[in-house]
Design a protein around this motif. Structure first.
Motif, PDB file in Angstrom:
ATOM      1  N   LYS A   8       1.193   5.286   0.707  1.00  0.00           N
ATOM      2  CA  LYS A   8       0.547   6.321   1.515  1.00  0.00           C
ATOM      3  C   LYS A   8       1.194   7.686   1.289  1.00  0.00           C
ATOM      4  O   LYS A   8       2.347   7.779   0.885  1.00  0.00           O
ATOM      5  CB  LYS A   8       0.619   5.943   3.000  1.00  0.00           C
ATOM      6  CG  LYS A   8      -0.143   4.678   3.362  1.00  0.00           C
ATOM      7  CD  LYS A   8      -0.081   4.424   4.863  1.00  0.00           C
ATOM      8  CE  LYS A   8      -0.889   3.181   5.236  1.00  0.00           C
ATOM      9  NZ  LYS A   8      -0.843   2.935   6.701  1.00  0.00           N
ATOM     10  N   ASP A  28       5.969   3.659   0.475  1.00  0.00           N
ATOM     11  CA  ASP A  28       5.326   2.346   0.422  1.00  0.00           C
ATOM     12  C   ASP A  28       5.577   1.573   1.713  1.00  0.00           C
ATOM     13  O   ASP A  28       6.189   2.093   2.661  1.00  0.00           O
ATOM     14  CB  ASP A  28       5.794   1.558  -0.811  1.00  0.00           C
ATOM     15  CG  ASP A  28       7.284   1.224  -0.782  1.00  0.00           C
ATOM     16  OD1 ASP A  28       7.912   1.312   0.299  1.00  0.00           O
ATOM     17  OD2 ASP A  28       7.828   0.859  -1.836  1.00  0.00           O
ATOM     18  N   GLU A  29       5.111   0.340   1.748  1.00  0.00           N
ATOM     19  CA  GLU A  29       5.195  -0.463   2.978  1.00  0.00           C
ATOM     20  C   GLU A  29       6.628  -0.791   3.373  1.00  0.00           C
ATOM     21  O   GLU A  29       6.905  -1.098   4.529  1.00  0.00           O
ATOM     22  CB  GLU A  29       4.396  -1.754   2.791  1.00  0.00           C
ATOM     23  CG  GLU A  29       2.896  -1.521   2.637  1.00  0.00           C
ATOM     24  CD  GLU A  29       2.147  -2.799   2.350  1.00  0.00           C
ATOM     25  OE1 GLU A  29       2.783  -3.771   1.886  1.00  0.00           O
ATOM     26  OE2 GLU A  29       0.930  -2.835   2.593  1.00  0.00           O
ATOM     27  N   GLU A  30       7.548  -0.737   2.402  1.00  0.00           N
ATOM     28  CA  GLU A  30       8.948  -1.040   2.681  1.00  0.00           C
ATOM     29  C   GLU A  30       9.762   0.208   3.024  1.00  0.00           C
ATOM     30  O   GLU A  30      10.973   0.141   3.201  1.00  0.00           O
ATOM     31  CB  GLU A  30       9.572  -1.755   1.479  1.00  0.00           C
ATOM     32  CG  GLU A  30       8.907  -3.104   1.191  1.00  0.00           C
ATOM     33  CD  GLU A  30       9.529  -3.798   0.000  1.00  0.00           C
ATOM     34  OE1 GLU A  30      10.409  -3.176  -0.651  1.00  0.00           O
ATOM     35  OE2 GLU A  30       9.156  -4.946  -0.274  1.00  0.00           O
ATOM     36  N   ALA A  43      -4.152   6.652   2.078  1.00  0.00           N
ATOM     37  CA  ALA A  43      -3.771   5.684   1.050  1.00  0.00           C
ATOM     38  C   ALA A  43      -3.997   6.294  -0.334  1.00  0.00           C
ATOM     39  O   ALA A  43      -4.880   7.121  -0.524  1.00  0.00           O
ATOM     40  CB  ALA A  43      -4.578   4.408   1.201  1.00  0.00           C
ATOM     41  N   MET A  78       0.845  -1.196   0.000  1.00  0.00           N
ATOM     42  CA  MET A  78       0.000   0.000   0.000  1.00  0.00           C
ATOM     43  C   MET A  78       0.881   1.247   0.000  1.00  0.00           C
ATOM     44  O   MET A  78       1.867   1.316   0.714  1.00  0.00           O
ATOM     45  CB  MET A  78      -0.929   0.012   1.219  1.00  0.00           C
ATOM     46  CG  MET A  78      -1.811   1.255   1.303  1.00  0.00           C
ATOM     47  SD  MET A  78      -2.836   1.279   2.786  1.00  0.00           S
ATOM     48  CE  MET A  78      -3.858  -0.151   2.511  1.00  0.00           C
TER      49      MET A  78
END
Length: 281
Positions: free
Chosen positions: A3, A17-19, A39, A1
């Motif tokens: 954000k 991102d999530e990473e 998001a 996802m």
């Protein structure tokens, strides 16, 4: 996802991102009403850029923040048209470089400053598709902002498109480039007797100009069209910047035994003036 990390304007955001990787995302209205942590729908993203750990992209982000949302959207439309007509994907830096160029072109238009394109004929005749995209851009700028620009500006826009068709690789010895740029910066700091804000937008613009100047310098392709009218105009308008440009000219000529043309002095002065204005010096 993905954000939102920061909203730059209604058409551009800094996302994460999530990473933990950061990206610049473009899209019409993508930043409208967005808050940190919201998001982002993948469908609303027109372009994802490479991670911002790349230092040059951080510089570009500063430039992007200075481009009005409406002009950024026009830039996106021009790039979209170019990629469709040329059937290729342009280097993502085109959004920054072309957007900044158009922003400066509008500034020059308002101040009645005319800059001659030294490769107008070559661009028009050797790169007809790109030149047509430049003409498309002029029509778009007239429609959106009421600007009436010359065909030389179409060639300027085409030149940015041409550069973006291939990954730009700076030729020559990187150490020489760095030394030249460092010496130019030192001369400017000495001339104004104060530190330069290296985080300012106009500083990043100036560094970008210096990179291209260094490439021309070390590849023996300095601008040389004897535009005396522009030189005289800039000398009257920006005497301090011209004075500093001649200090740079004298220094580089003494070190490298390479003559700096009047055109290069003129364009250096234009960019130095923008830098001085941003520092309020």
């Amino acid at each position: 996802m993905i954000k939102v990390k920061k909203t730059m304007n209604s058409n551009a955001i800094l996302a994460i991102d999530e990473e933990g990787e950061e990206y610049i995302l473009l899209g019409k209205g993508i930043g409208y009403g967005k808050k940190i942590g919201d998001a982002i729908e993948e469908a609303s993203i027109n372009q994802r850029f490479i991670p911002l750990k790349n230092s040059s992209i951080k510089e570009y982000m500063s430039i992007l923040e200075a481009i009005p949302a409406e002009l950024l959207e026009v830039t996106r439309k021009i790039v979209s048209e170019a990629e469709k007509e040329l059937n290729c994907q342009l280097n993502p830096s085109i959004y920054f470089m072309l957007g900044d160029h158009l922003n400066f072109a509008i500034e020059r238009y308002k101040n009645n400053i005319s800059v001659t394109n030294r490769v107008f004929w070559e661009v028009k005749n050797y790169y007809p598709k790109e030149f047509e995209i430049g003409l498309f851009a002029l029509k778009l700028l007239k429609k959106e902002f009421g600007l009436i620009l010359t065909e030389e500006e179409a060639a300027n826009i085409a030149f940015h498109i041409i550069n973006a068709e291939a990954s730009p690789n700076m030729k020559g010895d990187g150490m020489n480039y760095s030394k030249l740029m460092s010496s130019v910066n030192s001369i400017i700091r000495y001339s104004v007797n104060t530190d330069i804000d290296t985080e300012s937008i106009n500083y990043h613009r100036f560094i970008t100009h210096l990179k291209f100047f260094a490439e021309r310098f070390f590849n023996n392709s300095l601008l040389n069209e004897d535009n005396n009218q522009l030189f005289e105009q800039i000398t009257l308008m920006y005497p301090k910047a011209v004075e500093i440009s001649f200090l740079i000219k004298d220094h580089l000529e003494s070190i490298y035994s390479t003559k700096i043309t009047k055109d290069e002095v003129t364009y250096l002065a234009i960019h130095i003036n923008r830098l001085l204005n941003s520092q309020r010096l």
